[in-house]
Design a protein around this motif. Sequence first.
Motif, PDB file in Angstrom:
ATOM      1  N   VAL A   1      42.656  32.705  30.898  1.00 26.47           N
ATOM      2  CA  VAL A   1      42.874  34.120  30.536  1.00 26.47           C
ATOM      3  C   VAL A   1      41.562  34.886  30.738  1.00 26.47           C
ATOM      4  O   VAL A   1      41.531  35.966  31.338  1.00 26.47           O
ATOM      5  N   GLU A   2      40.462  34.305  30.253  1.00 30.52           N
ATOM      6  CA  GLU A   2      39.131  34.934  30.374  1.00 30.52           C
ATOM      7  C   GLU A   2      38.797  35.208  31.855  1.00 30.52           C
ATOM      8  O   GLU A   2      38.253  36.243  32.205  1.00 30.52           O
ATOM      9  N   LEU A   3      39.194  34.289  32.715  1.00 32.61           N
ATOM     10  CA  LEU A   3      38.897  34.447  34.152  1.00 32.61           C
ATOM     11  C   LEU A   3      39.798  35.501  34.814  1.00 32.61           C
ATOM     12  O   LEU A   3      39.555  35.899  35.947  1.00 32.61           O
ATOM     13  N   GLY A   4      40.886  35.880  34.103  1.00 35.00           N
ATOM     14  CA  GLY A   4      41.774  36.934  34.628  1.00 35.00           C
ATOM     15  C   GLY A   4      43.161  36.442  34.995  1.00 35.00           C
ATOM     16  O   GLY A   4      44.016  37.227  35.404  1.00 35.00           O
ATOM     17  N   ALA A   5      43.416  35.113  34.848  1.00 35.32           N
ATOM     18  CA  ALA A   5      44.701  34.568  35.290  1.00 35.32           C
ATOM     19  C   ALA A   5      45.842  34.840  34.308  1.00 35.32           C
ATOM     20  O   ALA A   5      47.006  34.723  34.674  1.00 35.32           O
ATOM     21  N   GLY A   6      45.510  35.183  33.058  1.00 38.78           N
ATOM     22  CA  GLY A   6      46.561  35.405  32.068  1.00 38.78           C
ATOM     23  C   GLY A   6      46.344  36.709  31.330  1.00 38.78           C
ATOM     24  O   GLY A   6      45.427  37.457  31.644  1.00 38.78           O
ATOM     25  N   ARG A   7      47.230  36.963  30.376  1.00 38.90           N
ATOM     26  CA  ARG A   7      47.108  38.226  29.634  1.00 38.90           C
ATOM     27  C   ARG A   7      47.133  37.985  28.123  1.00 38.90           C
ATOM     28  O   ARG A   7      47.812  37.061  27.657  1.00 38.90           O
ATOM     29  N   LEU A   8      46.376  38.835  27.417  1.00 38.29           N
ATOM     30  CA  LEU A   8      46.374  38.750  25.951  1.00 38.29           C
ATOM     31  C   LEU A   8      47.476  39.616  25.378  1.00 38.29           C
ATOM     32  O   LEU A   8      48.082  39.288  24.379  1.00 38.29           O
ATOM     33  N   ARG A   9      47.698  40.795  26.029  1.00 41.91           N
ATOM     34  CA  ARG A   9      48.796  41.675  25.597  1.00 41.91           C
ATOM     35  C   ARG A   9      49.781  41.815  26.741  1.00 41.91           C
ATOM     36  O   ARG A   9      49.394  41.689  27.921  1.00 41.91           O
ATOM     37  N   LYS A  10      51.044  42.101  26.382  1.00 42.05           N
ATOM     38  CA  LYS A  10      52.111  42.149  27.398  1.00 42.05           C
ATOM     39  C   LYS A  10      51.775  43.099  28.534  1.00 42.05           C
ATOM     40  O   LYS A  10      52.143  42.872  29.674  1.00 42.05           O
TER      41      LYS A  10
ATOM     42  N   ASP B  51      48.830  43.839  29.832  1.00 45.45           N
ATOM     43  CA  ASP B  51      47.636  43.525  30.634  1.00 45.45           C
ATOM     44  C   ASP B  51      48.012  43.141  32.068  1.00 45.45           C
ATOM     45  O   ASP B  51      49.046  42.522  32.308  1.00 45.45           O
ATOM     46  N   LYS B  52      47.125  43.493  33.010  1.00 43.27           N
ATOM     47  CA  LYS B  52      47.323  43.105  34.420  1.00 43.27           C
ATOM     48  C   LYS B  52      46.707  41.720  34.636  1.00 43.27           C
ATOM     49  O   LYS B  52      45.713  41.382  33.991  1.00 43.27           O
ATOM     50  N   ILE B  53      47.296  40.948  35.557  1.00 42.61           N
ATOM     51  CA  ILE B  53      46.687  39.639  35.825  1.00 42.61           C
ATOM     52  C   ILE B  53      46.126  39.572  37.235  1.00 42.61           C
ATOM     53  O   ILE B  53      46.529  40.336  38.114  1.00 42.61           O
ATOM     54  N   ASP B  54      45.203  38.641  37.426  1.00 43.55           N
ATOM     55  CA  ASP B  54      44.573  38.424  38.724  1.00 43.55           C
ATOM     56  C   ASP B  54      45.172  37.126  39.290  1.00 43.55           C
ATOM     57  O   ASP B  54      44.913  36.038  38.762  1.00 43.55           O
ATOM     58  N   ILE B  55      45.982  37.254  40.351  1.00 42.19           N
ATOM     59  CA  ILE B  55      46.728  36.063  40.806  1.00 42.19           C
ATOM     60  C   ILE B  55      45.833  34.970  41.397  1.00 42.19           C
ATOM     61  O   ILE B  55      46.222  33.816  41.472  1.00 42.19           O
ATOM     62  N   SER B  56      44.616  35.340  41.836  1.00 40.45           N
ATOM     63  CA  SER B  56      43.768  34.320  42.463  1.00 40.45           C
ATOM     64  C   SER B  56      42.827  33.648  41.461  1.00 40.45           C
ATOM     65  O   SER B  56      42.160  32.665  41.796  1.00 40.45           O
ATOM     66  N   ALA B  57      42.759  34.156  40.235  1.00 38.43           N
ATOM     67  CA  ALA B  57      41.852  33.572  39.237  1.00 38.43           C
ATOM     68  C   ALA B  57      42.420  32.272  38.690  1.00 38.43           C
ATOM     69  O   ALA B  57      43.632  32.059  38.715  1.00 38.43           O
ATOM     70  N   GLY B  58      41.541  31.400  38.198  1.00 41.29           N
ATOM     71  CA  GLY B  58      42.030  30.178  37.565  1.00 41.29           C
ATOM     72  C   GLY B  58      41.013  29.054  37.580  1.00 41.29           C
ATOM     73  O   GLY B  58      39.815  29.273  37.781  1.00 41.29           O
ATOM     74  N   ILE B  59      41.535  27.864  37.385  1.00 44.10           N
ATOM     75  CA  ILE B  59      40.672  26.674  37.230  1.00 44.10           C
ATOM     76  C   ILE B  59      41.236  25.555  38.100  1.00 44.10           C
ATOM     77  O   ILE B  59      42.445  25.331  38.125  1.00 44.10           O
ATOM     78  N   VAL B  60      40.351  24.857  38.814  1.00 38.18           N
ATOM     79  CA  VAL B  60      40.765  23.618  39.474  1.00 38.18           C
ATOM     80  C   VAL B  60      39.973  22.494  38.811  1.00 38.18           C
ATOM     81  O   VAL B  60      38.734  22.478  38.851  1.00 38.18           O
ATOM     82  N   LEU B  61      40.700  21.589  38.172  1.00 34.86           N
ATOM     83  CA  LEU B  61      40.040  20.463  37.507  1.00 34.86           C
ATOM     84  C   LEU B  61      39.752  19.375  38.534  1.00 34.86           C
ATOM     85  O   LEU B  61      40.560  19.131  39.442  1.00 34.86           O
ATOM     86  N   THR B  62      38.611  18.729  38.391  1.00 36.98           N
ATOM     87  CA  THR B  62      38.330  17.573  39.254  1.00 36.98           C
ATOM     88  C   THR B  62      38.516  16.303  38.442  1.00 36.98           C
ATOM     89  O   THR B  62      38.809  15.239  38.982  1.00 36.98           O
TER      90      THR B  62
END
Length: 439
Positions: A361-370, A372-383
Motif C-alpha cells: 500500500v505504501e508503495l502505491g499498489a493498494g488503497r487505504l480509503r475506497k 484512493d487511486k492505485i498505481d498498477i506497476s507498484a509492488g513487491i517481488v520476493l526473492t
Amino acid sequence: MNEYNVLDIISKKRDGKILSKEEIRFFMEGVSSENIPDYQISALLMAVYINGMTDDELFEFTMAMTESGEKLDLSGIKGFKADKHSTGGVGDKTTLVVAPIVAACGVKVAKMSGRGLGHTGGTVDKLEAIPGMRTSPETDNFIDIVNRVGMCVIGQTGRLAPADKKLYAIRDVTATVSSIPLIASSIMSKKIAAGSDSILLDVKVGSGAFMKDVQTAELLAEKMICIGNRAGIKTAAVLSDMNEPLGYKIGNSLEVEEAISTLKCEGPEDLTNLALYLASNMLYMSQVGTIEECGDKAAQALGSGAALEVFRNFIDAQGGDTAVIEHPEIFPIAKFALDVFASESGYIEKTDTEKIGNVSVELGAGRLRKEDKIDISAGIVLTKKTGDFVESGERIATLYTNDEHKLISAEKLFMDALSFSDNKPEKKNIIIKTIGLFE
Ligand code: URA
C-alpha cells in the motif's frame, strides 16, 4: 411496518434477546430508506458486535441485506454456475488461475469481484492492470461472454446489496468490522445476490488475513456455509494459510504476470497447489465427478494449456490486450526499484503478512480509503520466503514504486515484517482444511 420502534429493537439486542424476522426487516428497511439515522444504526451494530446473532437472526439479517438491492439473473447462462470468494489476503491472485481451470472443464464462472482495501488486494484492480480490460460490461454482455468463453469477471455494482454498503461504511468508523455475524452477512448478502449455483469460500487464516487463527476462521466459515445453504446455494469452504504472501509477487500488474506464469505451469508451488485444490472442489460441487476425477480434470486443464487458452479468450472478450500473455514487458514498469538485503544470516522464521500488505500500500499498489487511486506497476517481488535460508547481505526482495520518497519507509516496514532464526521453521501446508463438502 409502523408497529416496530427502532429504539425497542436496539434495546432488545443490547439486552441479548433475539430479534424477530419482522424486526430485522423493519431495521433493514430503515437503513435502505435512510429513515434510521446513522447513530441508531451504529448502536444496533455495536449490540450485534457484543451479543452476536442466532443462526435464524443471521439468516434473516443477510437476506434482508440481499433484498435491499437487485439480484443478478443468470438464467441466460447455460450450465452450472460456480462461484468462489476469498476473504482477502496478500498476493492472492487465485481467481485468475482458478476460474480459467474451472471454465476449461466446462463449468461456468460468472464472477463479481471486489477492489483492494487496506493490506488486501482485489481481483478487479488486478484485471484492470491489463491494458484495455473492461470490468463493467452490461449484464447482457456479461452473460454472453460467460456463454462463449466459459468465464467472465466483473466489478461489483452498487446495485447489489446496497444496505451492506451503508452498514460497512458505518462499521468502518465504529470499530464494528471484526464481528463474525457482521462479516458473514456482509459477504454472503453480496454472494447470494450475485446469482451462482454454488459458492466455494476460500477463508484465509494467518497474519495476512482478517482471521488470525483457525478456530475463528472455522466459525466464520461455518456461519457463511449455513447462510448459503439455507438460501439454496451449495456452499462450502476451504481454510487456507495466509501466514506468508501467496506466490512471490504482490501488486497489480506483478500479480497478473505471476498468474499467467502459473497458467503456463511455471508458477510458484503454493499458488499452483491452492488453485488446483480450489478448482477441483468447485468442479466437485458442480457434480462433474468424484473428487479424484475432479482433481485429474483440473490438473489436465492446467497441464494441457486449456486453462491458459480460456484466460486468453476471457481477456480478449473483455477488451484486454492478450499480448500480455506472451509479452509481460507490455505492463508499465515502475520508475523506481530498491533491492532489500538481509541484515543477518539465518532462516526467515516468520513473515508478518499484514505488514507486507501495508508495504505494498505504501508503495502505491493498494488503497487505504475506497476513493484512493492505485498505481498498477507498484509492488513487491520476493526473492526469499518463510523457511528459506539467507546470508547476511543477500537480496530478499525488490520494491517497486513511482514515488521515490516512499522507498525508505517501505524498506523499513518490510524489514520489520520479517524475523530470523537459526532453526529452520516447519513448512506449513497451504490447505488447512475443507468444511461442508465431505462430512
Ligand atoms: N468483506 C466484506 O465484503 N465484508 C466484510 O465485512 C469483510 C470483508
